[in-house]
Design a protein around this motif. Structure first.
Motif, short mmCIF file in Angstrom:
data_model
loop_
_atom_site.label_atom_id
_atom_site.label_comp_id
_atom_site.label_asym_id
_atom_site.label_seq_id
_atom_site.Cartn_x
_atom_site.Cartn_y
_atom_site.Cartn_z
N SER A 45 8.92 28.43 -14.66
CA SER A 45 7.97 28.91 -15.65
C SER A 45 6.80 29.58 -14.96
O SER A 45 6.25 29.04 -14.01
CB SER A 45 7.42 27.75 -16.49
OG SER A 45 8.42 27.11 -17.23
N THR A 55 9.85 33.16 -18.23
CA THR A 55 10.79 32.37 -17.46
C THR A 55 11.30 33.25 -16.33
O THR A 55 12.10 34.15 -16.56
CB THR A 55 11.96 31.89 -18.34
OG1 THR A 55 11.44 31.17 -19.45
CG2 THR A 55 12.88 30.97 -17.54
N ASP A 67 13.17 26.11 -21.40
CA ASP A 67 11.86 26.56 -20.94
C ASP A 67 11.15 27.37 -22.02
O ASP A 67 9.93 27.31 -22.17
CB ASP A 67 12.01 27.39 -19.67
CG ASP A 67 10.66 27.81 -19.11
OD1 ASP A 67 9.87 26.93 -18.77
OD2 ASP A 67 10.41 29.03 -19.03
N CYS A 78 5.38 21.96 -17.86
CA CYS A 78 5.01 23.04 -16.95
C CYS A 78 3.53 23.37 -17.08
O CYS A 78 2.84 23.60 -16.08
CB CYS A 78 5.89 24.28 -17.19
SG CYS A 78 5.43 25.31 -18.60
N ASP A 132 10.69 23.67 -13.51
CA ASP A 132 11.07 22.68 -14.52
C ASP A 132 12.50 22.22 -14.29
O ASP A 132 13.40 23.05 -14.13
CB ASP A 132 10.96 23.27 -15.93
CG ASP A 132 9.53 23.67 -16.27
OD1 ASP A 132 8.61 22.96 -15.84
OD2 ASP A 132 9.35 24.69 -16.96
#
Length: 256
Positions: A45, A55, A67, A78, A132
């Motif tokens: 991220s 992303t 995400d 994130c 992530d």
């Protein structure tokens, strides 16, 4: 650990080196991290001024969608990892003691995610995003798996620097080093969600609102209809959807 960290570092670097610099290299970094760190998905991220901007790489389309939820809901690990510059490790989203990110948590649980982890990514002195990681089963990220994940987050700066170098050239530093990439629409395609930028522009013109209000309305419609922001934006760009000016009717379908 079956392989030393130096061997794992070499494997992660090789994965990126075998692909085109930028998004393709980051996709491969995420995919390789999944195999080495014992997780089911990974995505990088990009975060600027407290908001998810895109992303920049993922191990799969499913991970990219996970995400995307953080951008849609405006909350998630994130964002917390960037704000605190510390790892955010949530071994069980379904725990009754876990109360963070109520909107995101519900969406991730519905998608079968039980563990989520975010590790800050630094470029010089600026925290520019987070790696992530997602797991379908609850359980901590620790020991060798955590060491691999931290190493991948460190190496994620390389493809981001490639993008930044293309955008601002040599000589920029601090926040100036990252601002033109994170906020400039000319780089939206590299950071994904180019359709969100396009749809926001269309809403500005159609609803006579500023960019902030246009994005708020787009994300609100996504939340109320159970979609991601990119799905709603795509429908707007393709003229299958347009939000109403008064905000009460919500949307109208069909071509204008």
């Amino acid at each position: 650990m079956a392989s030393s960290l130096s061997d794992i570092r070499a494997e992660l670097i090789a994965a990126m080196s075998n692909n085109t610099p930028g998004l393709a290299a980051t996709d491969e970094l995420c995919a390789t991290c999944v195999g080495l760190a014992g997780v089911d998905g990974a995505a990088l991220s990009v975060v600027y001024r407290g908001a998810s901007r895109g992303t920049f790489g993922s191990s799969s389309e499913a991970s990219r969608r996970l995400d995307e939820y953080q951008f849609t809901f405006g909350e998630g690990p994130c964002l917390d990892a960037v704000a605190t510059r510390e790892a955010v490790l949530v071994p069980n989203l379904d725990s009754p003691r876990e109360r963070r990110w109520p909107l995101l948590r519900g969406a991730l649980l519905d998608d079968g995610v039980r563990g989520v982890f975010a590790l800050p990514v630094m470029v010089t002195s600026v925290c520019v995003g987070a790696l992530d990681l997602f797991r379908s089963a609850p359980g901590p990220l620790e020991g060798d798996d955590l060491a691999v994940a931290l190493l991948a987050a460190e190496l994620a700066t390389a493809p981001l620097l490639d993008l930044i170098a293309d955008a601002v050239g040599v000589g920029a530093h601090g926040e100036d080093l990252f601002e033109s990439v994170a906020s400039g629409p000319e780089h939206a395609a590299e950071l994904d969600r180019v359709e969100v930028h396009q749809a926001t522009g269309m809403l500005i013109a159609a609803l006579d609102v500023d960019a902030t209000e246009a994005l708020v309305r787009l994300r609100a419609h996504a939340i109320t209809t159970g979609q991601t922001a990119s799905q709603v934006a795509r429908a707007i760009v393709e003229r299958r959807l347009m939000l109403e000016t008064d905000g009460r009717a919500g949307a109208r379908d069909g071509s204008p």
